[in-house]
Design an enzyme around this catalytic site. Structure first.
Site, PDB file in Angstrom:
ATOM      1  N   ASP A 110       0.825  -1.290   0.204  1.00 46.81           N
ATOM      2  CA  ASP A 110      -0.116   0.092   0.104  1.00 46.81           C
ATOM      3  C   ASP A 110       0.962   1.260  -0.050  1.00 46.81           C
ATOM      4  OD1 ASP A 110       0.777   0.057   2.607  1.00 46.81           O
ATOM      5  OD2 ASP A 110      -0.728  -1.043   3.383  1.00 46.81           O
ATOM      6  N   SER A 111       0.151   2.374   0.796  1.00 46.98           N
ATOM      7  CA  SER A 111       1.256   3.695   0.651  1.00 46.98           C
ATOM      8  C   SER A 111       2.559   3.569   1.184  1.00 46.98           C
ATOM      9  CB  SER A 111       0.372   4.715   1.337  1.00 46.98           C
ATOM     10  OG  SER A 111      -0.012   4.455   2.546  1.00 46.98           O
ATOM     11  N   ILE A 112       2.583   2.638   2.257  1.00 51.24           N
ATOM     12  CA  ILE A 112       3.837   2.332   2.868  1.00 51.24           C
ATOM     13  C   ILE A 112       4.905   2.071   1.912  1.00 51.24           C
ATOM     14  CG2 ILE A 112       5.227   1.489   4.977  1.00 51.24           C
ATOM     15  CD1 ILE A 112       2.405   1.418   6.168  1.00 51.24           C
ATOM     16  N   GLN A 160       5.399   5.033  -1.069  1.00 53.18           N
ATOM     17  CA  GLN A 160       6.162   5.947  -0.681  1.00 53.18           C
ATOM     18  C   GLN A 160       7.476   5.844  -0.516  1.00 53.18           C
ATOM     19  OE1 GLN A 160       4.000   7.850   2.522  1.00 53.18           O
ATOM     20  NE2 GLN A 160       2.206   8.351   1.319  1.00 53.18           N
ATOM     21  N   HIS A 210       2.387   6.380   8.670  1.00 55.34           N
ATOM     22  CA  HIS A 210       3.237   6.271   7.817  1.00 55.34           C
ATOM     23  C   HIS A 210       4.850   6.309   8.336  1.00 55.34           C
ATOM     24  CE1 HIS A 210      -0.252   7.277   5.383  1.00 55.34           C
ATOM     25  NE2 HIS A 210       0.234   6.447   4.652  1.00 55.34           N
TER      26      HIS A 210
END
Lengths: 243, 243
Positions: A10-12, A15, A192
């Protein structure tokens, strides 16, 4: 020619090539050894991730990744009845979805090294501050949309599944909480990662890959080091590649 | 599925995924749009780079990169009769080698966007300090193994070649020297880049790619944003991919 390592999450994961990110650090660790490809999808849970599998990891690929990290759960663990409930996936389904992802990757390539990573812990205070600060302002919800406790249950299922399937896992949820002040040290908004948090992930992934014999130190560079090239007879260094 | 952008060069490319590196920053800029692959070879000059072409960029590739940066010259410009002379390549040959690299890439894929990057300027004082400090210690050479002036001649040939071939180029040698204190601001050892120096390269590469219509902002994400996924009917968002 150069093997590929896929980071699916996912976003982790998405990014992870920002400054200080764990994906970029991994790419640096594997410089001239393997390509690290970012397959992170911000906001995705495991249910939505299943839709991507056939396109990201087609069965007929002539060169599937040699290894993959699967790093979901932070969104699955969003609570029902709160602001992020759209992302919620029930815990049993989370585990089954992860299993489907692993099965798919193994069908893609039975030798693929698959590593499961649990979601990081949640700092509810940091999360609420972030909501106040940047998302909802005055209307920030008073009830957290994720709790550390619930995310911990998802983490546990992830580790369980790895055991059941004979895979390595990284229990990031537990690991990070071993360090005092993890809430601000490792998390930037309660969820995050800070550069220090990214460093933990990088270190743990490298450790597991080393255990799995995918150690960067033991993999050959993809071409001779410049110090091995004879300035007067460079052909020699490159001919050796073909032997 | 996702297009690939290759970074081909020497150590300044190889190290570009370190913390604050321009390659990692580019990977972040193109998140979910393109894969950035690092094809940097520390210590290599253009003469040695030619040996790699057929393996790195095979003519029969079904999916060649859509774009490539070619970033050599820092080693070619090493001076004869000094400690790095093994890496020296005469300036006319440097230009012709670059031309061969471009021809190869264009033969690989006529539509590939090729961007030439000149070597950065050289800070001779910083270079000597570095030699004293870490490489030769007491025996550090008193005469620099590279000079800013000579590297500037190589940079000029690189820019000239780009003009001759109708390619975009980044004159990093000139660009960096527009900023006062560039010697320490942009260079860590008189030759390699600080995070600020990396930021200059990242910014310039993004600028050129934008001019070439390879703007990340205008490229589609490779899957729907999570905000477009209907929690109750996720299939819908993914079916649209097939239309």
């Amino acid at each position: 020619m150069r093997p590929q390592i896929a980071l699916f999450g996912d976003s982790i994961t998405e990014q992870s090539f920002r400054s200080g990110g764990w994906g970029a650090a991994l790419a640096d660790t594997y410089t001239r050894k393997a390509d690290i490809v970012n397959r992170g999808y911000s906001g995705y849970n495991t249910r939505w991730a299943l839709f991507l599998l056939h396109q990201l990891f087609p069965f007929d690929s002539t060169k599937p990744p040699v290894a993959a990290t699967i790093f979901f759960g932070a969104n699955d663990a969003a609570l029902l009845g709160r602001t992020s409930e759209r992302q919620h996936v029930p815990i049993e389904e989370y585990k089954e979805n992860l299993r489907k992802v692993v099965h798919h990757l193994k069908e893609c390539s039975p030798t693929m090294l698959v590593v499961l990573i649990t979601p990081p812990p949640v700092d509810e205070v940091g999360r609420r501050d972030y909501a106040h600060r940047s998302v909802y302002g005055e209307k920030a919800m008073e009830l957290p949309e994720r709790t550390n406790e619930v995310t911990g249950l998802y983490a546990k299922q992830c580790v369980e599944l790895a055991k059941e399937m004979g895979l390595c896992s990284i229990d990031l949820w537990s690991k990070m909480q071993e360090t005092g002040g993890w809430q601000k040290k490792f998390l930037s908004d309660g969820l995050h990662l800070t550069p220090e948090g990214n460093a933990v992930v990088h270190e743990e992934v490298v450790k597991v890959f080393n255990q799995l014999w995918l150690s960067a130190a033991e993999m050959p560079d993809d071409f001779p080091s410049h110090s091995e090239i004879d300035g007067k007879n460079p052909e020699k260094a490159f001919q050796q590649l073909c032997i």
